[in-house]
Scaffold this active site. Structure first.
Site, short mmCIF file in Angstrom:
data_model
loop_
_atom_site.label_atom_id
_atom_site.label_comp_id
_atom_site.label_asym_id
_atom_site.label_seq_id
_atom_site.Cartn_x
_atom_site.Cartn_y
_atom_site.Cartn_z
N ARG A 24 0.82 -1.22 0.00
CA ARG A 24 0.00 0.00 0.00
C ARG A 24 0.85 1.27 0.00
O ARG A 24 0.48 2.25 0.64
CB ARG A 24 -0.94 0.04 1.21
CG ARG A 24 -2.11 -0.90 1.13
CD ARG A 24 -3.27 -0.26 0.36
NE ARG A 24 -4.27 -1.27 0.04
CZ ARG A 24 -5.34 -1.54 0.80
NH1 ARG A 24 -5.57 -0.86 1.88
NH2 ARG A 24 -6.17 -2.47 0.45
N ARG A 28 -3.97 6.57 0.51
CA ARG A 28 -4.54 7.79 1.09
C ARG A 28 -3.62 8.55 2.02
O ARG A 28 -3.88 9.70 2.34
CB ARG A 28 -5.85 7.44 1.82
CG ARG A 28 -6.99 7.16 0.86
CD ARG A 28 -8.18 6.55 1.58
NE ARG A 28 -7.87 5.19 1.99
CZ ARG A 28 -8.75 4.35 2.53
NH1 ARG A 28 -9.99 4.74 2.76
NH2 ARG A 28 -8.40 3.13 2.86
N ARG A 37 -7.45 11.09 -6.57
CA ARG A 37 -8.71 10.39 -6.36
C ARG A 37 -9.89 11.34 -6.48
O ARG A 37 -10.94 11.00 -7.05
CB ARG A 37 -8.71 9.69 -5.00
CG ARG A 37 -9.88 8.74 -4.85
CD ARG A 37 -9.80 7.93 -3.60
NE ARG A 37 -10.29 8.69 -2.47
CZ ARG A 37 -10.97 8.17 -1.47
NH1 ARG A 37 -11.21 6.88 -1.43
NH2 ARG A 37 -11.40 8.90 -0.49
N ASP A 74 -6.58 -3.33 -7.55
CA ASP A 74 -7.13 -3.99 -6.37
C ASP A 74 -7.29 -5.47 -6.64
O ASP A 74 -7.45 -5.87 -7.80
CB ASP A 74 -8.50 -3.38 -6.01
CG ASP A 74 -8.84 -3.70 -4.56
OD1 ASP A 74 -8.34 -3.00 -3.67
OD2 ASP A 74 -9.57 -4.68 -4.32
N TYR A 151 -14.24 -12.71 0.00
CA TYR A 151 -15.03 -11.53 -0.39
C TYR A 151 -16.22 -11.93 -1.26
O TYR A 151 -17.31 -11.36 -1.16
CB TYR A 151 -14.16 -10.51 -1.13
CG TYR A 151 -13.20 -9.79 -0.20
CD1 TYR A 151 -13.62 -8.70 0.55
CD2 TYR A 151 -11.89 -10.22 -0.05
CE1 TYR A 151 -12.76 -8.05 1.41
CE2 TYR A 151 -11.01 -9.58 0.81
CZ TYR A 151 -11.45 -8.50 1.53
OH TYR A 151 -10.60 -7.86 2.40
O1 CP3 Z 1 0.12 -1.70 -2.49
C1 CP3 Z 1 -0.19 -0.84 -3.32
O2 CP3 Z 1 0.17 0.34 -3.27
C2 CP3 Z 1 -1.00 -1.31 -4.54
C3 CP3 Z 1 -2.40 -1.15 -4.52
C4 CP3 Z 1 -3.33 -2.11 -3.79
C5 CP3 Z 1 -4.61 -1.70 -3.38
N1 CP3 Z 1 -5.29 -2.78 -2.92
C6 CP3 Z 1 -5.13 -0.32 -3.49
C7 CP3 Z 1 -6.27 0.07 -2.67
C8 CP3 Z 1 -3.22 -3.47 -3.51
C9 CP3 Z 1 -2.04 -4.40 -3.70
C10 CP3 Z 1 -4.48 -3.89 -2.96
C11 CP3 Z 1 -4.80 -5.28 -2.58
C12 CP3 Z 1 -5.98 -5.55 -1.74
N2 CP3 Z 1 -7.23 -5.04 -1.84
C13 CP3 Z 1 -6.01 -6.53 -0.72
C14 CP3 Z 1 -4.86 -7.43 -0.35
C15 CP3 Z 1 -3.84 -6.70 0.43
C16 CP3 Z 1 -4.18 -6.46 1.86
O3 CP3 Z 1 -4.31 -5.28 2.22
O4 CP3 Z 1 -4.33 -7.43 2.58
C17 CP3 Z 1 -7.30 -6.55 -0.17
C18 CP3 Z 1 -7.78 -7.41 0.96
C19 CP3 Z 1 -8.08 -5.61 -0.90
C20 CP3 Z 1 -9.54 -5.32 -0.75
C21 CP3 Z 1 -9.72 -3.89 -0.43
N3 CP3 Z 1 -9.66 -2.89 -1.38
C22 CP3 Z 1 -9.87 -3.28 0.84
C23 CP3 Z 1 -10.01 -4.01 2.15
C24 CP3 Z 1 -9.88 -1.89 0.62
C25 CP3 Z 1 -9.90 -0.78 1.66
C26 CP3 Z 1 -11.23 -0.19 1.89
C27 CP3 Z 1 -11.11 1.08 2.74
O5 CP3 Z 1 -11.96 1.92 2.57
O6 CP3 Z 1 -10.18 1.17 3.54
C28 CP3 Z 1 -9.75 -1.67 -0.75
C29 CP3 Z 1 -9.69 -0.36 -1.44
C30 CP3 Z 1 -8.31 0.09 -1.76
N4 CP3 Z 1 -7.44 -0.64 -2.52
C31 CP3 Z 1 -7.68 1.32 -1.41
C32 CP3 Z 1 -6.41 1.32 -1.99
C33 CP3 Z 1 -5.37 2.40 -1.96
C34 CP3 Z 1 -8.34 2.46 -0.63
C35 CP3 Z 1 -9.26 3.12 -1.62
C36 CP3 Z 1 -9.52 4.57 -1.37
O7 CP3 Z 1 -8.77 5.41 -1.92
O8 CP3 Z 1 -10.51 4.85 -0.68
#
Ligand code: CP3
Length: 353
Positions: A24, A28, A37, A74, A151
């Site tokens: 990550r 944010r 965003r 994602d 999921y």
């Molecule tokens: O690492 C990086 O910089 C690459 C980008 C990346 C994202 N998601 C961007 C993202 C990667 C590798 C993921 C993988 C991902 N997504 C996982 C596996 C990794 C982990 O964290 O265990 C999982 C479980 C997800 C599912 C998911 N997508 C979740 C739980 C969330 C967060 C929701 C929240 O509101 O906190 C997302 C959304 C997401 N994916 C965000 C980002 C930067 C936040 C989106 C935003 O800008 O609001």
């Protein structure tokens, strides 16, 4: 390539400093991410626009001398392309409009077409690769079949994973059908990212650690083995290394090393020295600073980074080779970017050969 530390470390070859990237690293906690965003309108609109996905992938690299870029996307793009209807509710995380609940739902699942339904991901990969211009390698990724199934069946995040575990316990044949088609999709997805220019591939098994040991072997590990066996990734210096990351996978490191993966990613509950000893130099190890350390002072961050580096070397006959430094899980939105910078600098300084 100007900086190939990551790829060399994943091959367990000597490097001048331990490579570091952060799960990550685009997100944010960066004001420039929040601005992009806002411009896109939503997270999904940004992820589905290859130019904006490229922009946010590069943002952390403009600030810190990271040794890799990771595709901005994602893990849930795959079930979305399988027709489940991904959406995000502010403060509640990801959701599916059409979760998988019945045999008919499972029978309808098919491997999505990488050239159409997931074209935007492959376009992002090739755009990022071009913009990186050889500066650092690009990591592509997918969720693990089990983590995606969590999921898909729960319809979103979960506290206890009761629905998906119940399906596995009550109707293992149906669960295996779901996992089988999802594994085919994951393999096709990773292979397409490699074809589009990804130079290393990581599988996130975020929820493997919620399973009992026997359920882990049956419903998570078995499908990670299939990925490691079936994913085409070339040979020698041209090989595209595969990293199997799992939260809470510490009980299964020997089995993970036996899959034929190139590297295993671990969380902060694992001692890195034990991880190397138990995997016997068969794989590179990635990890594993507790992400919460980034809330502490830069001095504490530096001390803990040094501890992780030295733990690894202690288990590896004093050598730092074969270690990729990372957090044990992703960064959080309220972390201070300067602390991420302090971590990257500390890893490079303390690991200089
Ligand atoms: O690492 C990086 O910089 C690459 C980008 C990346 C994202 N998601 C961007 C993202 C990667 C590798 C993921 C993988 C991902 N997504 C996982 C596996 C990794 C982990 O964290 O265990 C999982 C479980 C997800 C599912 C998911 N997508 C979740 C739980 C969330 C967060 C929701 C929240 O509101 O906190 C997302 C959304 C997401 N994916 C965000 C980002 C930067 C936040 C989106 C935003 O800008 O609001």
């Amino acid at each position: 390539m100007k900086n190939d530390r990551l790829l060399r470390a994943l091959r367990r070859q000597p490097v001048d400093r331990t490579p570091v990237w952060l799960m990550r690293q685009a997100g944010r906690y960066l004001p420039e991410y929040r601005a992009t965003r806002k411009q896109a309108g939503s997270f999904l609109a940004m992820a589905k626009n290859p130019d904006l996905a490229c922009e946010v992938t590069l943002q952390p690299l403009r600030r810190f001398p990271l040794d890799a870029a990771i595709l901005f996307s994602d893990i849930l793009t795959v079930p979305d392309a399988m027709g489940l209807g991904l959406y995000f509710v502010e403060g509640e995380g990801p959701k599916f409009e059409r979760p998988v609940r019945t045999h008919a739902d499972i029978a309808r699942l098919a491997v999505p077409d990488m050239g159409t339904e997931l074209r935007y991901v492959m376009d992002a990969v090739s755009t990022i690769r071009r913009e990186l211009a050889g500066s650092v390698p690009l990591i592509g990724f997918s969720g693990s079949p089990w983590t995606l199934a969590c999921y898909m069946v729960e319809g979103g995040g979960s506290k206890d994973f009761a629905r998906v575990k119940s399906l596995a316990l009550n109707d293992p044949a149906a669960m295996h059908r779901l996992l089988d088609v999802t594994t085919d999709a994951v393999i096709a997805y990773l292979a397409a990212q490699r074809d589009a220019g990804a130079q290393a591939l990581q599988v996130f098994d975020t929820w493997g650690g919620v399973l009992s040991p026997s359920m882990y072997r049956e419903f998570s590990l078995r499908y990670l083995q299939r990925i490691a066996h079936e994913l085409p990734r070339g040979d020698g210096e041209d090989r595209t290394p595969l990293i199997l990351f799992g939260k809470g996978n510490g009980a299964h490191l020997e089995a993970l090393a036996d899959t034929g993966t190139d590297a295993v990613g671990v969380d902060w509950t694992v001692d890195l020295g034990d991880a190397v000893r138990r995997t016997g130099g068969r794989v590179a190890i990635q990890g594993n600073l507790d992400p919460v350390t980034l809330y502490a002072s830069p001095e504490a961050i530096r001390r803990e980074a040094g501890r992780a580096l030295d733990d690894y070397a202690a288990g590896n006959g004093g050598s730092r080779e074969g270690h990729v430094f990372n957090l044990g899980h992703g960064m959080s939105p309220d972390m201070d970017p300067e602390h991420a910078g302090a971590l990257v600098a500390a890893v490079h300084e303390l690991s200089a050969r």
